[in-house]
Design a protein around this motif. Structure first.
Motif: not given
Length: 590
Positions: A518-544
């Motif tokens: 069953l899918f339990i949706s994340m809040t908008n704040e949780e999506y923002d935090e997760l996206a920022a974390r992934v971008i911070g860990e993969h700066q080269a891909e984010a810059d591309a």
């Protein structure tokens, strides 16, 4: 007594028992060929008859093609100077439980001669008894092919002698068939050749009821085994007018006729299983020749035709027409004359048709009215009933799937062609279960994706034969509703389908609960935090991605995958995650 003796056993007959096939007799019948030697060397055995015939045929082909290479330029240039004309006779087994003139079962029986009555075996004194049930599929077929049903028709005897027809004649409807003047329209969607017109209307001269013959199995060089289970089975013969002018159009015509017959439940099997066979009549003439005097089915001004018998696949129809066209052109280019004859086609000798016998005509078959069978009368009210209840033909189904269901033409064709139409019935069953509220649109396009592509992929991987019981229609509908309402993610839905495909008959709700899908949706704040974390860990891909270019799409998918992986099981919705990433990775973002 005879039936008890033959049931479950082959009738063992010497091959050609009814013919005089001695060298002397054959040479008398074909004096211009002198195929066989009437003398035998005392020091050498006489070659088997079949070998002599093959050698003679090979020599004949070599002689006919001898001068062609020197006179022909390119094949395309040669073909442009000739007009091909094709007429086709299709023999289709009707979907009936009994035979045409006996109570014997028409169902498949693996035991030889177990479904044979005295009349099927031509036992002296046995009489034909017409079975009205055969009219049901016959009328459906004729009406689907736009034929005019005749209120009165009659049966005739077509005389020829062969061991698969022990009576010495076949019962058919040559002079007064039960259906006439039909038509079938071919379009590029049916597989016409690039040189064909956009649409071809093929006239159908008549459709007639007739008996099928027994099945012959060659045991060895001298013996044939005869199985009369098929003898007397109800056939229809569909005779087209010579309105086809390419090998591709000929194959498209046979393919479309088969699909129509199957759609209206007139037949149970097609060419693949031997339930439909085609004879093609082929002729050529020069495009500027106005002196051709031959005719076929009322069409005049044609070249001399030959008939190729018993073609059992669409590819065989196309290849045989092409081979016979080229052969006739070669003969005429070399100054020869095309003979009216019956020819054969074999997969073991691709690209070559072979002579079987001289072409029989009406006089040769000695057609005569059958004195034992009364005329057949068909009431107009019966025709009206079948017109009103006729199932939709493929063209109507294709239009329905594209317009009513909103599917692409490729998906529509796939549903029509797969698994003899049972996949289409399954799909319609799934769609009908999705919603009962008429105000709520049914997700028919999404259902087609699951039935055709997702379920089809599992079938291919597992090498499993299709069955609607593999995944219950209600289970499939429940799965689609859960995903559509965002209660399970796409990967979870695929995992759920795999569990159902492997045979779990539990309810979808129970499986979702048990497997924690069953899918339990994340809040908008949780999506923002997760996206920022992934971008911070993969700066080269984010810059591309910020810079754009060819690599940006792939890098974005990589970052999306990281969000799906780190976001927790059944919590990240791919579409929402991609939107958040794109908003954070705009070119002006720092």
């Amino acid at each position: 007594m005879l039936q008890r003796w033959t049931a479950g056993r082959f009738l063992r007959l010497p091959r050609f028992a009814r013919f005089d096939l001695t060298p002397e007799a054959l040479n008398k019948r074909i004096p211009q060929r002198r195929l066989l030697s009437t003398t035998k060397s005392p020091n050498a055995e006489l070659a088997p008859l079949r070998k002599q015939l093959k050698d003679a045929a090979r020599a004949d082909r070599t002689a006919r093609h001898a001068g062609v290479k020197a006179t022909c330029t390119s094949k395309a240039e040669t073909l442009s100077q000739w007009e091909l004309t094709v007429g086709i006779e299709i023999h289709a087994q009707l979907n009936t439980s009994v035979k045409l003139f006996s109570y014997a079962s028409a169902e498949y029986n693996e035991h030889p001669n177990a479904s044979s009555w005295p009349f099927d075996l031509a036992v002296p004194g046995s009489q034909p008894l017409f079975q009205p049930a055969v009219l049901v599929p016959a009328l459906r077929a004729a009406l689907a092919l736009k034929c005019q049903i005749q209120s009165r028709s009659k049966f005739d005897r077509k005389h020829y002698f062969y061991h698969d027809q022990p009576a010495g004649y076949q019962i058919t409807q040559f002079y007064e068939p039960f259906a006439k003047d039909g038509r079938l329209v071919l379009t590029p969607q049916d597989g016409l050749g690039h040189k064909d017109d956009d649409t071809i209307e093929v006239g159908i001269k008549q459709i007639q009821l007739e008996q099928d013959t027994a099945r012959t199995q060659e045991q060895d060089e001298h013996t044939s085994l005869i199985d009369f289970n098929r003898s007397g089975h109800a056939l229809i013969e569909i005779i087209s007018l010579p309105h086809l002018h390419s090998p591709e159009a000929a194959a498209a015509y046979v393919r479309k006729v088969q699909s129509i017959l199957h759609a209206v439940d007139a037949t149970t099997t097609g060419m693949e299983l031997g339930g439909l066979r085609a004879d093609v009549n082929v002729s050529v003439r020069r495009t500027d020749d106005r002196s051709a005097r031959h005719s076929y089915s009322g069409v005049t001004g044609l070249g001399q035709r030959t008939e190729i018998k018993n073609l059992s696949s669409f590819k065989a129809v196309e290849d045989a027409v092409r081979a016979e066209r080229d052969r006739q052109i070669s003969v005429l280019e070399a100054g020869g004359v095309v003979e009216g004859e019956t020819r054969g086609w074999s997969l073991s000798s691709p690209g070559i048709t072979r002579r079987l016998r001289g072409k029989e005509g009406e006089v040769d078959y000695r057609y005569m009215p059958d004195p034992d069978i009364s005329p057949l009368y068909i009431d107009e009210s019966l025709v009206t009933h079948f017109q009103r209840t006729l199932p939709p033909v493929p063209e109507q189904l294709l239009d329905m799937l594209c317009t009513t269901y909103g599917l692409t033409i490729d998906d529509s064709r796939a549903l029509l062609s797969l698994d003899d139409g049972t996949r289409l019935l399954y799909y319609q069953d799934v769609v009908s279960r999705l919603y009962t509220d008429t105000a709520q649109p049914r997700p028919s396009v999404q259902a087609a994706n699951w039935v055709l592509h997702e379920l089809g992929a599992l079938l291919t991987t597992a090498s499993t034969v299709w069955s609607p019981d593999l995944v219950d229609a209600q289970q499939m509908a429940d799965l689609i509703v859960l995903q559509r309402e965002n209660k399970i993610t796409g990967p979870s839905a695929k995992r759920l389908l795999r569990i159902l495909f492997d045979g779990d008959k539990s309810s979808v709700a129970e499986i979702v609960r048990r497997e924690d899908l069953l899918f339990i949706s994340m809040t908008n704040e949780e999506y923002d935090e997760l996206a920022a974390r992934v971008i911070g860990e993969h700066q080269a891909e984010a810059d591309a991605v910020r810079q754009g270019g060819k690599r940006s799409s792939g890098k974005l998918k990589f970052l999306l995958g990281q969000m799906m992986r780190h976001g927790g099981r059944n919590r990240v919705q791919a579409q929402k995650a991609e939107e958040v990433l794109q908003s954070k990775l705009k070119p002006n973002d720092v």
